[in-house]
Design an enzyme around this catalytic site. Structure first.
Site, mmCIF file in Angstrom:
data_model
loop_
_atom_site.group_PDB
_atom_site.id
_atom_site.type_symbol
_atom_site.label_atom_id
_atom_site.label_comp_id
_atom_site.label_asym_id
_atom_site.label_seq_id
_atom_site.Cartn_x
_atom_site.Cartn_y
_atom_site.Cartn_z
ATOM 1 N N GLY C 93 0.814 -1.206 0.000
ATOM 2 C CA GLY C 93 0.000 0.000 0.000
ATOM 3 C C GLY C 93 0.841 1.246 0.000
ATOM 4 N N ILE C 147 8.055 -11.254 -7.109
ATOM 5 C CA ILE C 147 8.306 -12.695 -7.117
ATOM 6 C C ILE C 147 7.714 -13.342 -8.363
ATOM 7 C CG2 ILE C 147 6.259 -13.495 -5.857
ATOM 8 C CD1 ILE C 147 8.238 -15.119 -4.076
ATOM 9 N N ASP C 148 6.726 -12.682 -8.964
ATOM 10 C CA ASP C 148 6.053 -13.249 -10.143
ATOM 11 C C ASP C 148 6.881 -13.137 -11.421
ATOM 12 O OD1 ASP C 148 3.985 -13.686 -8.423
ATOM 13 O OD2 ASP C 148 2.618 -12.228 -9.314
ATOM 14 N N TYR C 297 3.353 -18.631 1.421
ATOM 15 C CA TYR C 297 4.179 -17.929 2.404
ATOM 16 C C TYR C 297 5.487 -18.654 2.676
ATOM 17 C CZ TYR C 297 0.082 -15.053 2.984
ATOM 18 O OH TYR C 297 -0.964 -14.211 2.741
ATOM 19 N N MET C 298 5.485 -19.987 2.465
ATOM 20 C CA MET C 298 6.742 -20.702 2.634
ATOM 21 C C MET C 298 7.704 -20.358 1.500
ATOM 22 S SD MET C 298 5.447 -24.348 4.194
ATOM 23 C CE MET C 298 7.113 -24.789 4.705
#
Lengths: 377, 377, 377, 377
Positions: C93, C147-148, C297-298
């Site tokens: 945000g 991360i994508d 989340y891992m």
């Protein structure tokens, strides 16, 4: 004596000065124990917790700034268990007891926690005795540390199961190397100076070992019933072979040709390397493709697995309970499934060993189909 | 009765027909046990070893080719323990005992090894009884499998320590997520329908848990002494919080609002998800940033760590010894440090549980500084 | 513009005040970048390096003591890359640009390093523009984090390869669960809101995936050529099936039945869960045994693998070189094998996507034998 | 030439006889490549796929049953990539080309896939030439394998990134050992006979290395600007030091005192061990506590990480496309981000090396603060 918190405590927590020292070679769990000692001391209300640097040397070689003890707090130790090693540093070798006790007196230590092996426990005992002689109130509590799992009376020592997990990784690599070569031989040297527990457990757990040699059993290399002939048979049958050698195995062979040190003790020779040479020569017709792996330092530097982490936490808690209960010159451990306090002398009288006639060794032999090696078949 | 090989064996190994079946959810070590059973049977001289596919279903649903039992040999199983799961496949749920016994009779099985939990052990017992009634010679041997470690009398069940190791990884991720967010909350749901052993051990071992909720202790959410208020205090102090919830925890809260199944048993609700919702609402002023992790299947599908691998090997060996010794209707396990054969009924009378007043729970509370939750502070 | 050190530098290192901020969700490598920025700044001679807490919020919500920026030194950051997460904390945000620039002015920052995704780069650009308007000298340098792997022009983003490694672990578990059940289905939901790179690479690398669904290609569930019919065929052939679903896949199906948020954007629905329900219903005759794994989340909380660690180090070095070279409003990345500085606007114009007609997707389809899904076979 | 499937194929898939051979030392990814070759060949419609045992030896030493080629099918190879090594076995060393071509003729091979390094590619080229001379239709396709990443023109070789990941683990252990001892020195010997890529990348990625020595740069030990003086300075500053040595480093020092083999080539000496001895002697006043780790075989035996797994899959696919396209005597690789077919001679003309004046080595020196070593400071 059953370990645990006591109803009465013999120290005023807010005034207690405590110190922690780690001695000897690395072992998974040192940081876990340091951490739990610190947290438990703080829970009791202790605020003055010192981490002695680099083993007993930290008591009497305090020259530079870095050698000063570290002030330990629960904030500082919060995540130290996630990494292997000892944040305090460690060192092998002893020192003059009176120098150490002088330093303890100067620091006005009420508690000293010694994390170490047989030698360091002997040192802890000597410190304790001298503190008593000098009428010092210091409680000296040992926490047994030996990656070899060779301490008498104890079910196991912390770090041992982690060491087995890591040794298995080396064995697995050796097995892959062995299988991927014609007459490939994977040769892994694991820790175990006097006791073959790591070799035995890792061999059994890995499920990929054909030969396991330990210090407790004299090794027969030659003859139809010897190791070399067995390796030849394994190669003929499977085209590969995996061998695990505890570092103390086969010394009786090398001792005859090896050196002794000043005290007359045989210096530990690298028998695994000797075996490699022997196989190259005496199995030359098989052209064995031998890959030698020594994972020692990668094992020692590991963080703990879950089971050892739990064990370290409970050792740390109980060591603090012992000190507050007014005990000194004792050590803490798991004995027949119970956490107990034990006097030091019986523990360090000699090394705990694998029983060559015991069930566990029988189970290993059954699982890996290893014969009793002897000169005749 | 102490487990191990016997002097007399009651079967002629070369004629023995043996079968192995794995039942219920996955658990680390199934392949290790299958492997060691196979290797040990071959060592005795057994050549006819069948792997029943997909649990008890494999006995009576043998339609397609793939459902036919697998012929197990030591070559086939050589490296199956390196991967998790069961090469035989498994399934939950029972079946009609007489159908299974019909299939056993048709296969002329001498040995049946049942690797499964309480329900499967009850099934094994029923099979054993019916075999006796029908004068069939089949030896039925159980090997207790429950990742929750909730079997009475046993020191532990295989796969449990590996499960703790893997649960710790999830907790570690949760802790990193929690620490990296302002008022971050890592919420991990671990296995444990009736018993909180995994939650308790993983919380203790990880060293990163603030709250641990287990089925054995009713959960108080509200009030100054409740979980929500404690989480708020942890957030205020540390700006993050890690919570581990066993799947069976908090059911008494949800049960009041939850469903029951046909038999009247409460269907297990996802209390961790409920807790997530509660925290969002009732700690809204903290704007907790909650990350929910459920590692269940990643834990169940793991290969064993070293300690469990050793355990599985010894269970496998001893199960075969039991069958050859003429035993039936027994199970094998580690009891007070010894491998023993046990009658099935006492084992499955109820689930083994964490003692809320016991030492281990006390140690956890000390280590993670968790209070006894109650409505009043 | 090629990245790297320049002959002239535009700041006097000893007087430079620098700050680092990490924004958005966790991604492997945040600590690596923070670490290398700090080390490289120190090498240049900068002593005043601030770590802003919890994303842009740290600029304008500095209430409590914990929210104060962290003073970063090479000692402090020495081993932070060994753990995942961000030691600074992060948050999603945005915020009011002028508040942030006020804080920058108050701190007299010369350099601001913004580690974040498209949104945060838009924020960095706005900050840069306002700094220029106010004649502030602050150099604002972006380091792209997603991360994508969905940032235009870049060969890859840091953390992506690590994310693939970790996603593979979840797929492996799913495959073991699937194989161990009759008609077992392993269903793994991986990251990828707009782009299927993680799903595609993890599916290809794992070698255990039968179906891979990504946001770039509309999903056809029904019909002879749809996903459900394909899963049925895989089950018939292999008795198990592994499915990987990027989180943004299948939204066109759910969108019709789903909600939109205030701005009219479709809220991302959990299509993997929807697919689970569909399979249970429409493949009911196969009784699929579905295991759902969400490793999000891992994956996010992991430390970097070697390749990402190198990448992060070089991004960190080059970001510092850029600032000293007098650049601002630029970002750094690997582009056709070269480290370059890029203007921000073209990078963030839209998300980089998998080309459904490209070679890589073709290779995946060949490797996993996935057809083009369509209503007719 | 860009790699990929072609419109026309020059073989009738149903009649193609193909063979795969793996040569030289182990490297992560061999099984991945074997697997993808097999799967892609089957996709094309090839049914006769042979796996040659133990490298080129498998062509001319086919005595025992185990030496017979393995029949490869997609079922057989389904999960072989989960383990390291080569299921075919490998071996170093060449053989007489005409013997191999005789065997190829006898097997009537249409395709031969050679997975190997420079020497094996030279062998593949010789085989290809002789097949042309004899008017045999056999297509010979190379897939470059060298864990050292030292092949010209290629962006990288498969297994390299995995090797870096594993080397980092050894470095991490060395760093923990070093930090836990006073003046502890962790000394890690990694692969790299002629090229220091593994050393350079692992040193950079680990973030824990102080000194990195590679074959491309002559090593200066003595003098104020030499390695020994630098290590002393690091010890004085940090009390520990971590050193990574590529196996080919420092040979110019040892060569003067070392042996040459029959051909006059210097036999590679263990420079890391020499350095250990030198440090013990010449830094004796620091009493360095040196821990030596050689992770070679643990690195070589690893399964691939995700990035290498993807790479291996694409190499396997493209090698099959090449054979069907009628190419021979070519090899496949990633070149400037594109998969291409390359003629063999330029690739194997010499080893690819780290550029001592290049950007990457500069970045490493900046990151680990390593000076240019020279006799004068």
């Amino acid at each position: 004596m059953r370990a645990g918190p006591r109803e009465s405590i013999y120290f005023e927590p807010g005034k207690v000065k405590a110190a922690i020292v780690t001695c000897g070679g690395l072992c998974p769990g040192l940081n876990d124990v340091i951490r739990q000692l610190t947290i438990t001391l703080e829970e009791y209300g202790v605020n003055d917790i010192k981490g002695i640097r680099y083993g007993f040397r930290g008591f009497f070689e305090q020259e530079g700034e870095l050698r000063q003890p570290i002030k330990l707090t629960s904030d500082l130790v919060e995540t130290i268990h996630l990494e292997g090693g000892s944040i305090l540093g460690s060192s092998r070798g002893g020192s003059d007891t009176s120098d150490i006790v002088d330093a303890i007196a100067e620091m006005q230590l009420d508690f000293l926690f010694v994390i170490g092996g047989n030698g360091s426990h002997a040192g802890a005992l000597a410190i304790d005795n001298m503190c008593r002689e000098r009428n010092m109130p210091t409680a000296v509590i040992g926490i047994p540390k030996t990656i070899d799992n060779d301490i008498l009376l104890l079910d196991r020592t912390f770090g041992f199961q982690t060491a087995v997990d890591e040794a298995i990784k080396a064995i697995r690599s050796a097995a892959i190397e062995a299988r991927s070569a014609f007459n490939g031989v994977g040769l892994v040297r694991v820790m175990g100076r006097q006791s073959g527990f790591i070799a035995m457990h890792a061999a059994l757990a890995s499920g990929e070992v054909d030969v396991c040699l330990i210090p407790e059993i004299d090794t027969t290399l030659e003859g139809q019933g010897g190791v070399l002939a067995h390796v030849r048979r394994v190669l003929t049958r499977k085209e590969h072979c995996v061998i695990v050698v505890a570092e103390g195995a086969g010394q009786e062979i090398l001792g005859k040709m090896g050196e002794t040190d000043a005290s007359g003790n045989p210096v530990l020779q690298n028998f695994a390397k000797f075996l490699q040479k022997e196989m190259k020569e005496k199995l030359a017709d098989c052209s064995p493709d031998i890959k030698y792996i020594d994972p020692t330092y990668m094992v020692r530097a590991c963080p703990t697995n879950g089971s050892d982490a739990v064990y370290c936490s409970l050792l740390g808690q109980n060591a603090v309970h012992a000190a507050f209960a007014g005990l000194s010159g004792v050590t803490v451990g798991l004995c027949n499934g119970h956490y107990v306090y034990l006097p030091i002398p019986p523990l360090i009288s000699r090394a705990r060993e694998v029983d060559p006639n015991g069930r566990m060794w029988e189970r290993l032999k059954l699982a890996i189909q290893q014969p009793v090696f002897s000169a005749s078949a």
